[in-house]
Enzyme design. Structure first.
Site: not given
Length: 404
Positions: A164, A173, A195, A209, A211, A333
């Site tokens: 990608d 994250d 993307h 975590n 978040i 996608s």
């Protein structure tokens, strides 16, 4: 002559990126290119994570490049770049054409040379996007009941290759989720882009975590293979050469899943590489283009898991973006990214499962990849685990007990 020299210098830096700027339905651009595969395998050559450097230092590289340069001179072309494809037993060379040349005709002429295995125009591809506090807002959390799924599997010891645009592996994250990153866009260095980062978050954002979001397979690891580039507009653009290089490295690193959230025209070189991946037991996921009857390529290629926007969550998906940000995305996608994550969960439960076996776990939901019916993730995991995963009725439990 100076103007021509400057143009060729820019072309050498950009390699195949002129072609990557255009969408498949548009002309490739003012500097069309062809790929030439020379049938010159190197028997002692081993493709591993460092093979590109070894290739450049190989004693036969100069001889192989001289043949490519001779072909270029004979046909009035310019040798731009090259890359080894030992998985296919060929070396791949990029040749630039004059602006008014016909790439298909030139490729046909080159294919007639006995030293050439085959030649083809460089095709253009594009991604298919539009545009834990967030976990309750994730459609996958509701539709696929991720909390229930993760009590059974989280993608441990599974690797997903994301071919990608660049992934921001410094995102909170995604910290620690990227096992390897590499750039295949010539003329540029690796960079974090929207993307690729969004796709990566859907597949493997960390769980628990405090978040952001939770990935479908939060304990899976990613190969961040940058084959597409972004120019500030929606989506990202790639081409045959950049994708082929990334696929070669992906296959050599033996991930369980390869995610291709992109589409374009049928392409012989990429088809050959996909066949190698599938033969080695790697599941390949492709985003289906809703504007093309067969879903476009690579989604339409036999053995590829073709994912449309209705098969998996693909609208209004909160996910990761570069710079520790989050955003909402839509498109096949991101439906493909959900399926890649689900396949990682299935592979954790059934290590070494072939793509055909994984496909069986997704039945009958997988039939929906072509006709728009959604995948039942709970049923798929129950099938692989041979046990109930979510709140299961008698029919689901009986089907799970019959799992192979």
């Amino acid at each position: 002559m100076r103007r021509l020299a400057r143009a060729l210098t820019g072309l050498l830096l950009a390699c195949c990126l002129q072609g990557a700027r255009a969408l498949p339905e548009l002309p490739i651009g003012p500097a069309p290119q062809v790929l030439v595969m020379l049938n010159l395998p190197v028997p002692h050559f081993r493709a591993d994570s460092g093979y590109a450097g070894a290739y450049r230092q190989d004693g036969g590289h100069a001889a192989r490049r001289r043949i490519a340069a001779e072909l270029a001179r004979t046909h009035g072309l310019t040798l731009v770049s090259d890359w080894p494809m030992p998985l296919l037993g060929v070396d791949c060379y990029v040749l630039a054409l004059p602006p008014d040349a016909d790439p298909a005709r030139v490729a046909q002429l080159l294919s007639g040379d006995r030293r050439v295995e085959w030649a083809q125009p460089v095709a253009s591809f594009h991604t298919l996007g539009a545009g834990d506090p967030l976990y309750p807002a994730q459609p996958g959390a509701r539709q696929w009941r991720l909390g229930d799924l993760h009590r059974t599997a989280t993608g441990r010891k599974v690797t997903v290759a994301v071919v990608d645009s660049g992934i921001d592996d410094g995102h909170p994250d995604l910290a620690g989720q990227v096992a390897h990153r590499q750039n295949f866009v010539d003329g540029q260095s690796y960079r974090a882009e929207a993307h690729g980062t969004a796709v990566a978050g859907i597949i493997a954002a960390r769980a628990g975590n405090g978040i952001g979001i939770r990935g479908v397979a939060p304990d899976a690891h990613l190969l961040a293979l940058r084959a597409c580039r972004e120019n500030g507009g929606p989506g990202a653009q790639c081409d045959t050469f950049s994708l082929a290089k990334a696929l070669s490295v992906a296959i050599s690193r033996a991930p369980q899943v390869i995610n291709l959230s992109l589409t374009g025209p049928s392409d012989r070189l990429l088809q050959r590489l996909l066949d190698v991946a599938l033969a080695r037991g790697i599941a390949v996921v492709g985003a289906a283009d809703p504007s093309v009857p067969d879903g476009g390529f690579p989604a339409s290629w036999p053995g590829v898991f073709a994912v449309g926007g209705q098969a998996a969550p693909g609208r209004d998906i909160p996910t990761t973006l570069p710079g520790a940000r989050y955003g909402v995305v839509s498109g096949s996608s991101y439906a493909s990214a959900h399926v890649s994550g689900l396949l990682a969960l299935l592979d954790e439960l059934r290590p070494g499962a072939t793509p055909a076996q994984l496909r069986a776990f997704l039945q009958p939901g997988l039939a929906g990849l072509g006709d728009g019916a959604p995948i039942d993730a709970c049923s798929a995991l129950a099938h692989a685990a041979a046990n109930c995963v979510c709140a299961c009725g008698p029919g689901v439990v009986a089907r799970a007990m019959r799992a192979p």
